[in-house]
Scaffold this motif. Structure first.
Motif, PDB file in Angstrom:
ATOM      1  N   THR A  24      22.062  28.074   6.618  1.00 45.79           N
ATOM      2  CA  THR A  24      21.849  29.445   7.100  1.00 45.79           C
ATOM      3  C   THR A  24      22.874  30.404   6.496  1.00 45.79           C
ATOM      4  O   THR A  24      22.515  31.507   6.064  1.00 45.79           O
ATOM      5  CB  THR A  24      21.917  29.488   8.637  1.00 45.79           C
ATOM      6  N   VAL A  25      24.135  29.993   6.450  1.00 50.35           N
ATOM      7  CA  VAL A  25      25.176  30.835   5.851  1.00 50.35           C
ATOM      8  C   VAL A  25      24.861  31.087   4.378  1.00 50.35           C
ATOM      9  O   VAL A  25      24.952  32.226   3.894  1.00 50.35           O
ATOM     10  CB  VAL A  25      26.575  30.195   6.027  1.00 50.35           C
ATOM     11  N   LEU A  26      24.465  30.047   3.652  1.00 50.25           N
ATOM     12  CA  LEU A  26      24.124  30.211   2.238  1.00 50.25           C
ATOM     13  C   LEU A  26      22.895  31.105   2.054  1.00 50.25           C
ATOM     14  O   LEU A  26      22.847  31.931   1.144  1.00 50.25           O
ATOM     15  CB  LEU A  26      23.902  28.844   1.591  1.00 50.25           C
ATOM     16  N   HIS A  27      21.932  30.958   2.937  1.00 49.61           N
ATOM     17  CA  HIS A  27      20.720  31.786   2.867  1.00 49.61           C
ATOM     18  C   HIS A  27      21.050  33.254   3.115  1.00 49.61           C
ATOM     19  O   HIS A  27      20.594  34.138   2.387  1.00 49.61           O
ATOM     20  CB  HIS A  27      19.687  31.280   3.886  1.00 49.61           C
TER      21      HIS A  27
ATOM     22  N   VAL B  52      18.530  41.688   6.861  1.00 49.79           N
ATOM     23  CA  VAL B  52      18.601  40.224   6.830  1.00 49.79           C
ATOM     24  C   VAL B  52      17.776  39.646   7.978  1.00 49.79           C
ATOM     25  O   VAL B  52      17.971  39.993   9.137  1.00 49.79           O
ATOM     26  CB  VAL B  52      20.066  39.737   6.919  1.00 49.79           C
ATOM     27  N   GLY B  53      16.856  38.774   7.645  1.00 49.40           N
ATOM     28  CA  GLY B  53      16.013  38.124   8.645  1.00 49.40           C
ATOM     29  C   GLY B  53      14.901  38.984   9.176  1.00 49.40           C
ATOM     30  O   GLY B  53      14.195  38.575  10.098  1.00 49.40           O
TER      31      GLY B  53
ATOM     32  N   LEU C 291      13.830  30.424   5.202  1.00 53.59           N
ATOM     33  CA  LEU C 291      14.923  29.772   5.917  1.00 53.59           C
ATOM     34  C   LEU C 291      14.419  28.560   6.695  1.00 53.59           C
ATOM     35  O   LEU C 291      15.039  27.489   6.662  1.00 53.59           O
ATOM     36  CB  LEU C 291      15.624  30.759   6.862  1.00 53.59           C
ATOM     37  N   GLN C 292      13.302  28.686   7.379  1.00 51.03           N
ATOM     38  CA  GLN C 292      12.757  27.556   8.133  1.00 51.03           C
ATOM     39  C   GLN C 292      12.425  26.381   7.216  1.00 51.03           C
ATOM     40  O   GLN C 292      12.720  25.224   7.542  1.00 51.03           O
ATOM     41  CB  GLN C 292      11.523  27.989   8.921  1.00 51.03           C
TER      42      GLN C 292
ATOM     43  N   VAL D   7      13.768  21.014   4.988  1.00 47.91           N
ATOM     44  CA  VAL D   7      14.052  20.232   3.785  1.00 47.91           C
ATOM     45  C   VAL D   7      15.476  19.685   3.826  1.00 47.91           C
ATOM     46  O   VAL D   7      15.719  18.523   3.476  1.00 47.91           O
ATOM     47  CB  VAL D   7      13.803  21.066   2.507  1.00 47.91           C
ATOM     48  N   GLY D   8      16.430  20.496   4.277  1.00 49.67           N
ATOM     49  CA  GLY D   8      17.819  20.044   4.373  1.00 49.67           C
ATOM     50  C   GLY D   8      17.966  18.852   5.308  1.00 49.67           C
ATOM     51  O   GLY D   8      18.655  17.873   4.985  1.00 49.67           O
TER      52      GLY D   8
END
Length: 161
Positions: free
Chosen positions: A38-41, A56-57, A66-67, A72-73
């Motif tokens: 989330t921070v990287l996104h 943002v968002g 992001l989802q 995937v992460g």
């Protein structure tokens, strides 16, 4: 390449309590991974795409991206752990290992099936995991569908000096 595990005669099917304990440990790890993603996104959206803080968002593409990254992460964390040594960090703490029915490490396809069915099991109010209480082999839905099983490893023998 699949690796063959040892101690196959000394393992037994994992019960619900151990599985839930390992899941709790792994939930903390997945939360940490999700925070990092989330921070990287957010940093990417703000500094690479140049959007303002209020943007943002705000859009559907950002939320869906992001989802998808979060799913995937988490999958990469589980698949890497399961394929490499048969266990996540939470599973190590509870002496659990996921393996094929004949004692090999699981494949990427089996990891994907386990991951997807695990989410479905949780979405069904945990019924997929409660199934362990009713199955004669103590299998959950992810075990059944992926052709795998979760076993308890014996305690390590301490060397004498």
């Amino acid at each position: 390449m699949q690796r063959r595990f040892d101690q196959l005669d000394d393992v037994w099917p994992a019960g619900l309590a151990r599985r839930l304990g390992a899941m709790l440990y792994d939930a903390f790890l997945v939360a940490a991974i999700w925070i990092l993603i989330t921070v990287l996104h957010v940093a990417f959206v703000r500094y690479v795409l140049g959007m303002g803080a209020e943007e943002v968002g705000a859009g559907t593409p950002q939320r869906l991206t992001l989802q998808l990254l979060l799913l995937v992460g988490a999958f990469l964390f589980f698949a890497f752990s399961w394929m490499r040594g048969g266990m996540t960090l939470g599973m190590q703490a509870w002496r659990l290992r996921v393996q094929t029915r004949d004692g090999h490490s699981i494949t990427l396809a089996q990891s994907l099936v386990r991951y997807v069915v695990a989410w479905l099991s949780l979405a069904a109010f945990g019924l997929g995991y409660l199934w362990v209480l009713f199955d004669t082999e103590r299998r959950s839905w992810p075990d059944i569908v992926s052709g795998t099983r979760v076993v308890v490893l014996p305690k390590a023998k301490r060397g004498r000096k």
